[in-house]
Design a protein around this motif. Structure first.
Motif, PDB file in Angstrom:
ATOM      1  N   TYR A  31      18.461  16.476  -5.890  1.00 46.64           N
ATOM      2  CA  TYR A  31      17.326  16.356  -6.806  1.00 46.64           C
ATOM      3  C   TYR A  31      17.141  14.905  -7.242  1.00 46.64           C
ATOM      4  N   SER A  32      18.246  14.255  -7.578  1.00 50.02           N
ATOM      5  CA  SER A  32      18.161  12.842  -7.974  1.00 50.02           C
ATOM      6  C   SER A  32      17.653  11.990  -6.825  1.00 50.02           C
ATOM      7  N   LEU A  33      18.157  12.256  -5.619  1.00 52.48           N
ATOM      8  CA  LEU A  33      17.760  11.475  -4.460  1.00 52.48           C
ATOM      9  C   LEU A  33      16.284  11.663  -4.142  1.00 52.48           C
ATOM     10  N   VAL A  34      15.850  12.918  -4.101  1.00 54.59           N
ATOM     11  CA  VAL A  34      14.457  13.194  -3.717  1.00 54.59           C
ATOM     12  C   VAL A  34      13.489  12.707  -4.785  1.00 54.59           C
ATOM     13  N   SER A  35      13.782  12.996  -6.047  1.00 57.26           N
ATOM     14  CA  SER A  35      12.854  12.611  -7.118  1.00 57.26           C
ATOM     15  C   SER A  35      12.715  11.100  -7.229  1.00 57.26           C
ATOM     16  N   ASN A  36      13.831  10.389  -7.201  1.00 59.09           N
ATOM     17  CA  ASN A  36      13.774   8.931  -7.293  1.00 59.09           C
ATOM     18  C   ASN A  36      13.302   8.290  -5.987  1.00 59.09           C
ATOM     19  N   GLY A  37      13.671   8.902  -4.847  1.00 63.79           N
ATOM     20  CA  GLY A  37      13.263   8.346  -3.562  1.00 63.79           C
ATOM     21  C   GLY A  37      11.775   8.463  -3.326  1.00 63.79           C
ATOM     22  N   ILE A  38      11.195   9.603  -3.671  1.00 63.51           N
ATOM     23  CA  ILE A  38       9.751   9.783  -3.499  1.00 63.51           C
ATOM     24  C   ILE A  38       8.983   8.862  -4.438  1.00 63.51           C
ATOM     25  N   ALA A  39       9.516   8.644  -5.632  1.00 64.55           N
ATOM     26  CA  ALA A  39       8.853   7.754  -6.586  1.00 64.55           C
ATOM     27  C   ALA A  39       8.745   6.332  -6.042  1.00 64.55           C
ATOM     28  N   GLY A  40       9.718   5.915  -5.238  1.00 64.51           N
ATOM     29  CA  GLY A  40       9.685   4.565  -4.685  1.00 64.51           C
ATOM     30  C   GLY A  40       9.101   4.487  -3.293  1.00 64.51           C
ATOM     31  N   MET A  41       8.691   5.640  -2.736  1.00 63.91           N
ATOM     32  CA  MET A  41       8.194   5.681  -1.364  1.00 63.91           C
ATOM     33  C   MET A  41       6.721   5.303  -1.315  1.00 63.91           C
ATOM     34  N   GLY A  42       6.322   4.720  -0.218  1.00 62.04           N
ATOM     35  CA  GLY A  42       4.929   4.343   0.011  1.00 62.04           C
ATOM     36  C   GLY A  42       4.827   3.623   1.341  1.00 62.04           C
ATOM     37  N   TRP A  43       3.597   3.334   1.761  1.00 55.46           N
ATOM     38  CA  TRP A  43       3.419   2.662   3.038  1.00 55.46           C
ATOM     39  C   TRP A  43       4.049   1.273   3.030  1.00 55.46           C
ATOM     40  N   HIS A  44       4.146   0.677   1.852  1.00 51.31           N
ATOM     41  CA  HIS A  44       4.727  -0.662   1.770  1.00 51.31           C
ATOM     42  C   HIS A  44       6.189  -0.675   2.209  1.00 51.31           C
ATOM     43  N   VAL A  45       6.865   0.467   2.085  1.00 50.91           N
ATOM     44  CA  VAL A  45       8.268   0.544   2.492  1.00 50.91           C
ATOM     45  C   VAL A  45       8.401   0.279   3.996  1.00 50.91           C
ATOM     46  N   PHE A  46       7.398   0.699   4.772  1.00 53.98           N
ATOM     47  CA  PHE A  46       7.456   0.567   6.227  1.00 53.98           C
ATOM     48  C   PHE A  46       6.706  -0.657   6.753  1.00 53.98           C
ATOM     49  N   THR A  47       5.894  -1.280   5.920  1.00 48.89           N
ATOM     50  CA  THR A  47       5.051  -2.379   6.403  1.00 48.89           C
ATOM     51  C   THR A  47       5.402  -3.741   5.817  1.00 48.89           C
TER      52      THR A  47
END
Length: 280
Positions: A31-47
């Motif tokens: 839960y901690s991983l998914v909730s915090n990970g999704i909050a920081g996820m975006g296209w900028h992570v890959f570009t």
């Protein structure tokens, strides 16, 4: 209720409680991983490239670097592991050399990864005079070897002796019997071992700290320090900058997802190959 039933009830209750506790801890981590990970996820992570202190950026160079290091490590470890596992499976049962190699392989499988990193640092980094992607890939290859060796040996031992005898009876040399018959029969299990070794080394941080180090630049030069997700996550998670912390969580989610997919594929692959053979 007699004493035996009471003991049985208490034991089952203890097992269920321990299982619930373990699942609860795992669920909390996820839960901690998914909730915090999704909050920081975006296209900028890959570009975007990894940013400087307090700046905005992504993990593009770290993702590419990790893929290169992992792929190179597996390419190095796979032929060595398969050949070693093949020799162990064909060795005489009373061979002391084979027993010693199995013992050493078991020790390597349970050895702390930081020791492997220190070994490669002392033998490669110090010798060549600098950190490099090749040193990091070599450290990952050493960590991947035990799984591939064990999987290859066990799968080849499961090949029916009658299959080998049939090949030998037709006059085929031993190496043809192994490569044309044994490898084909044990192929799904060997591939599963390789996939599990990929999952094993994908998130290793300590060996890369001593070998590949890290870089904030986009580079595919394996002869220089390379950006990679595990070390980037370690550095960003320990920083006081919120943007870096968010990227660390996003990177951790990416690695966990990758390992999950690899494990699912490793579990499903033998069944898929078997179903394909039945259809054929």
């Amino acid at each position: 209720m007699n004493l035996r039933k009471i003991k049985n009830f208490l034991f089952i209750g203890f097992c269920m409680g321990a299982s619930a506790l373990g699942l609860g801890v795992l669920a909390s981590i996820l839960y901690s991983l998914v909730s915090n990970g999704i909050a920081g996820m975006g296209w900028h992570v890959f570009t975007e490239l990894t940013p400087g202190p307090g700046s905005f950026g992504g993990l593009k160079n770290a993702i590419i670097g990790s893929l290169m290091l992992t792929a190179t490590g597996i390419v190095i470890a796979t032929p060595v592991g398969i050949l070693a596992g093949t020799w162990l499976s064909e060795a005489d049962k009373n061979s002391r050399i084979a027993d010693a190699l199995r013992f050493l392989n078991g020790m390597l499988m349970s050895a702390p990864s930081i020791l492997v990193g220190m070994f490669v640092y002392a033998t490669v980094v110090v010798t060549t005079g600098g950190y490099s992607g090749w040193a990091g890939a070599l450290a990952l290859a050493i960590l991947a070897l035990p799984t591939i060796i064990s999987a290859t040996e066990e799968m080849l031992r499961l090949v029916p002796p009658t299959l080998k005898e049939a090949g030998s009876g037709l006059g085929a040399p031993r190496w043809i019997v192994i490569t044309r018959l044994s490898y084909r029969a044990a192929g799904p299990g060997i591939i599963t071992g390789i996939l599990l070794s990929v999952a094993r080394i994908s998130g290793e941080t300590a060996p890369l700290l001593f070998t590949a180090l890290n870089s904030n630049f986009m580079t595919t030069d394996m002869g220089a320090p390379m950006a990679n997700l595990p070390v980037t996550i370690y550095q960003y998670a320990m920083s006081p900058f919120q943007s870096w912390n968010e990227l660390a969580w996003a990177g951790a989610l990416l690695i966990t997802t990758f390992i999950l997919v690899i494990n699912i594929l490793a579990k499903a692959l033998p069944a898929l190959i078997k179903a394909r053979k039945v259809r054929a």
